[in-house]
Design a protein around this motif. Structure first.
Motif, PDB file in Angstrom:
ATOM      1  N   ALA A  58       0.802  -1.222   0.000  1.00  0.00           N
ATOM      2  CA  ALA A  58       0.000   0.000   0.000  1.00  0.00           C
ATOM      3  C   ALA A  58       0.833   1.270   0.000  1.00  0.00           C
ATOM      4  N   VAL A  59       1.936   1.278   0.748  1.00  0.00           N
ATOM      5  CA  VAL A  59       2.665   2.528   1.012  1.00  0.00           C
ATOM      6  C   VAL A  59       3.703   2.860  -0.047  1.00  0.00           C
ATOM      7  N   SER A  60       4.498   1.893  -0.471  1.00  0.00           N
ATOM      8  CA  SER A  60       5.710   2.171  -1.249  1.00  0.00           C
ATOM      9  C   SER A  60       5.492   2.027  -2.750  1.00  0.00           C
ATOM     10  N   TRP A  61       5.910   3.090  -3.485  1.00  0.00           N
ATOM     11  CA  TRP A  61       5.770   3.145  -4.940  1.00  0.00           C
ATOM     12  C   TRP A  61       7.030   3.765  -5.535  1.00  0.00           C
ATOM     13  N   GLY A  62       7.492   3.245  -6.680  1.00  0.00           N
ATOM     14  CA  GLY A  62       8.673   3.813  -7.289  1.00  0.00           C
ATOM     15  C   GLY A  62       8.832   3.411  -8.738  1.00  0.00           C
ATOM     16  N   GLY A  65      14.214   6.338 -12.834  1.00  0.00           N
ATOM     17  CA  GLY A  65      14.295   7.560 -13.605  1.00  0.00           C
ATOM     18  C   GLY A  65      13.164   8.531 -13.363  1.00  0.00           C
ATOM     19  N   VAL A  66      12.263   8.214 -12.442  1.00  0.00           N
ATOM     20  CA  VAL A  66      11.079   9.045 -12.195  1.00  0.00           C
ATOM     21  C   VAL A  66      11.053   9.534 -10.747  1.00  0.00           C
ATOM     22  N   GLY A  67      10.903   8.634  -9.813  1.00  0.00           N
ATOM     23  CA  GLY A  67      10.836   9.020  -8.416  1.00  0.00           C
ATOM     24  C   GLY A  67      10.244   7.934  -7.552  1.00  0.00           C
ATOM     25  N   VAL A  68      10.027   8.272  -6.274  1.00  0.00           N
ATOM     26  CA  VAL A  68       9.402   7.348  -5.332  1.00  0.00           C
ATOM     27  C   VAL A  68       8.366   8.099  -4.511  1.00  0.00           C
ATOM     28  N   VAL A  69       7.376   7.340  -4.042  1.00  0.00           N
ATOM     29  CA  VAL A  69       6.278   7.906  -3.252  1.00  0.00           C
ATOM     30  C   VAL A  69       6.000   6.978  -2.076  1.00  0.00           C
ATOM     31  N   ALA A  70       5.816   7.575  -0.891  1.00  0.00           N
ATOM     32  CA  ALA A  70       5.283   6.851   0.264  1.00  0.00           C
ATOM     33  C   ALA A  70       3.956   7.496   0.622  1.00  0.00           C
ATOM     34  N   THR A  71       2.868   6.736   0.554  1.00  0.00           N
ATOM     35  CA  THR A  71       1.543   7.252   0.888  1.00  0.00           C
ATOM     36  C   THR A  71       1.005   6.451   2.068  1.00  0.00           C
ATOM     37  N   GLN A  72       0.670   7.122   3.176  1.00  0.00           N
ATOM     38  CA  GLN A  72       0.342   6.407   4.411  1.00  0.00           C
ATOM     39  C   GLN A  72      -0.692   7.145   5.250  1.00  0.00           C
ATOM     40  N   PHE A  74      -4.200   7.337   6.438  1.00  0.00           N
ATOM     41  CA  PHE A  74      -5.329   6.795   5.691  1.00  0.00           C
ATOM     42  C   PHE A  74      -4.892   6.814   4.228  1.00  0.00           C
ATOM     43  N   VAL A  75      -4.473   5.668   3.733  1.00  0.00           N
ATOM     44  CA  VAL A  75      -3.747   5.597   2.467  1.00  0.00           C
ATOM     45  C   VAL A  75      -4.643   5.905   1.271  1.00  0.00           C
ATOM     46  N   ASN A  76      -4.141   6.745   0.387  1.00  0.00           N
ATOM     47  CA  ASN A  76      -4.745   6.925  -0.922  1.00  0.00           C
ATOM     48  C   ASN A  76      -3.782   6.292  -1.921  1.00  0.00           C
ATOM     49  N   LYS A  77      -4.057   5.048  -2.296  1.00  0.00           N
ATOM     50  CA  LYS A  77      -3.143   4.324  -3.177  1.00  0.00           C
ATOM     51  C   LYS A  77      -2.942   5.018  -4.512  1.00  0.00           C
ATOM     52  N   SER A  78      -3.941   5.760  -4.950  1.00  0.00           N
ATOM     53  CA  SER A  78      -3.812   6.431  -6.244  1.00  0.00           C
ATOM     54  C   SER A  78      -2.671   7.441  -6.233  1.00  0.00           C
ATOM     55  N   PHE A  79      -2.284   7.921  -5.045  1.00  0.00           N
ATOM     56  CA  PHE A  79      -1.163   8.846  -4.967  1.00  0.00           C
ATOM     57  C   PHE A  79       0.120   8.211  -5.504  1.00  0.00           C
ATOM     58  N   GLY A  80       0.253   6.902  -5.311  1.00  0.00           N
ATOM     59  CA  GLY A  80       1.427   6.213  -5.838  1.00  0.00           C
ATOM     60  C   GLY A  80       1.449   6.212  -7.351  1.00  0.00           C
ATOM     61  N   VAL A 109      -5.983  13.751   6.690  1.00  0.00           N
ATOM     62  CA  VAL A 109      -5.616  12.490   7.333  1.00  0.00           C
ATOM     63  C   VAL A 109      -4.613  11.716   6.487  1.00  0.00           C
ATOM     64  N   ARG A 110      -4.048  12.380   5.490  1.00  0.00           N
ATOM     65  CA  ARG A 110      -3.019  11.764   4.663  1.00  0.00           C
ATOM     66  C   ARG A 110      -1.636  12.117   5.194  1.00  0.00           C
ATOM     67  N   GLN A 111      -0.708  11.229   4.910  1.00  0.00           N
ATOM     68  CA  GLN A 111       0.702  11.545   5.099  1.00  0.00           C
ATOM     69  C   GLN A 111       1.443  11.010   3.883  1.00  0.00           C
ATOM     70  N   VAL A 112       2.244  11.866   3.263  1.00  0.00           N
ATOM     71  CA  VAL A 112       2.861  11.517   1.981  1.00  0.00           C
ATOM     72  C   VAL A 112       4.284  12.055   1.928  1.00  0.00           C
ATOM     73  N   GLY A 113       5.198  11.253   1.414  1.00  0.00           N
ATOM     74  CA  GLY A 113       6.552  11.687   1.121  1.00  0.00           C
ATOM     75  C   GLY A 113       6.876  11.382  -0.329  1.00  0.00           C
ATOM     76  N   ILE A 114       7.498  12.320  -1.028  1.00  0.00           N
ATOM     77  CA  ILE A 114       7.800  12.160  -2.457  1.00  0.00           C
ATOM     78  C   ILE A 114       9.208  12.669  -2.741  1.00  0.00           C
ATOM     79  N   ILE A 115       9.936  11.953  -3.579  1.00  0.00           N
ATOM     80  CA  ILE A 115      11.213  12.440  -4.122  1.00  0.00           C
ATOM     81  C   ILE A 115      11.208  12.187  -5.623  1.00  0.00           C
ATOM     82  N   ASP A 116      11.633  13.176  -6.397  1.00  0.00           N
ATOM     83  CA  ASP A 116      11.766  12.966  -7.835  1.00  0.00           C
ATOM     84  C   ASP A 116      13.218  12.648  -8.181  1.00  0.00           C
ATOM     85  N   ALA A 117      13.465  12.302  -9.441  1.00  0.00           N
ATOM     86  CA  ALA A 117      14.781  11.824  -9.860  1.00  0.00           C
ATOM     87  C   ALA A 117      15.864  12.896  -9.773  1.00  0.00           C
TER      88      ALA A 117
END
Length: 328
Positions: A58-62, A65-72, A74-80, A109-117
């Protein structure tokens, strides 16, 4: 009457508000995580632990050459998925975050971390995330946590990540997670963990470079301990793969160096020992190969039968006399 109306209004408001962010497709993932980028290699990673089953799904997406996302929280999976698509189309991490939250009724109620390339970092902690909740944004990383036992987790994670800069990114991220757990972690305890690492640049071969490391511990009493064990095994198999490639180019010194490195990391793995011995045999080191193989056969006789099947597949090319020695 006024009290009844107030109560009905309260129920209506809370049920509809809750429905905005609590759907079957949006699981809970109260947790702590880190998104990070290695400035030397460009690799990007997400590491996460939670008292929730299979947090890594649910949380980790990457994407390389693009980036990574942690969505946690109350997770919104579409954020990944949407977050990676936005960054792939040229949006920065912060622009991506702003777009994702712009029409999200549950953003508080979302918590999100994002890093791009390029190393841009964005992080968000909604004001209604369960305490203790917070984040720290650093150079090429952010740490975020909610529903923690205390308020020490983000600082401990950030400190560990920065202090272990000499380590490869995956091990560095793991150190950050271990530090978060060491100061208290999730108030509910621990159950699952995940570690995802992708390349900083894409070769347009996602089957090769999207997931350099993709490890998940879905249900375990000590998920970070198990995650560390799996990462060590992963490193051992990386050496095995490198040894196989060296064998293909007939660089036997490099092949044996890689195989030996693998066996040092995972000394009790019979398969690593076995293929090292077969490589030795193919390169005329029959006596040494035979010694290793017969020790393996004593522990698991089926490996002898495996050896007998290799010549047909072209994986063992030795004389008949040597073959008898290897399979006796």
């Amino acid at each position: 009457m006024k009290k009844a109306l107030a109560f009905i209004t309260f129920l209506y408001f809370t049920s509809n508000t809750f429905a905005q962010f609590s759907k079957n497709s949006e699981p809970f993932a109260h947790t702590f995580s880190i998104v990070a980028r290695d400035t030397k290699t460009g690799e990007m990673a997400v590491g996460v632990q939670s008292h929730w089953f299979s947090v890594g799904t649910a949380v980790s997406w990457g994407q390389a050459g693009v980036g990574v996302v942690a969505t946690q929280s109350f997770v919104n999976k579409s954020f990944g998925v949407r977050g990676l698509a936005l960054m792939k189309n040229g949006k920065t991490a912060q622009e991506t975050m702003d777009i994702l939250l712009s029409n999200d009724g549950g953003k508080e109620v979302r918590q999100v971390g994002i890093i791009d390339a390029k190393g841009n970092v964005a992080v968000h902690t909604g004001k209604n995330c369960v305490d203790f909740a917070g984040h720290i944004k650093g150079a090429n990383y952010s740490v975020q946590s909610n529903m923690m036992l205390n308020n020490k987790v983000p600082a401990a994670m950030a400190k560990a990540f920065e202090e272990n800069w000499r380590l490869p990114l995956a091990e560095r991220v793991l150190k950050a997670l271990e530090a978060g757990q060491a100061v208290g972690g999730d108030i509910r305890g621990k159950q699952s963990a995940a570690l995802l690492v992708v390349k900083g640049t894409s070769t347009n071969k996602p089957w090769d470079d999207d997931h350099l490391v993709d490890l998940r511990v879905d249900d375990h009493q000590a998920p970070l301990v198990e995650l560390a064990r799996l990462l060590k095994i992963k490193r051992a198999y990386n050496h095995m793969d490198a040894g196989d490639l060296a064998t293909e180019t007939n660089n036997m010194k490099k092949a044996m160096d890689e195989y030996n490195a693998a066996m040092k990391l995972f000394p009790n793995n019979l398969e690593m020992q076995y293929w090292t011995a077969i490589t030795m045999a193919n390169n005329k080191s029959i006596i040494k190969a035979s010694e290793i193989l017969h020790k393996i056969y004593l522990k698991e006789p089926n490996w002898r039968e495996m050896t007998k099947r290799l010549p047909k597949a072209g994986l063992l090319q030795v004389s008949d006399l040597d073959f008898k020695e290897l399979t006796r």
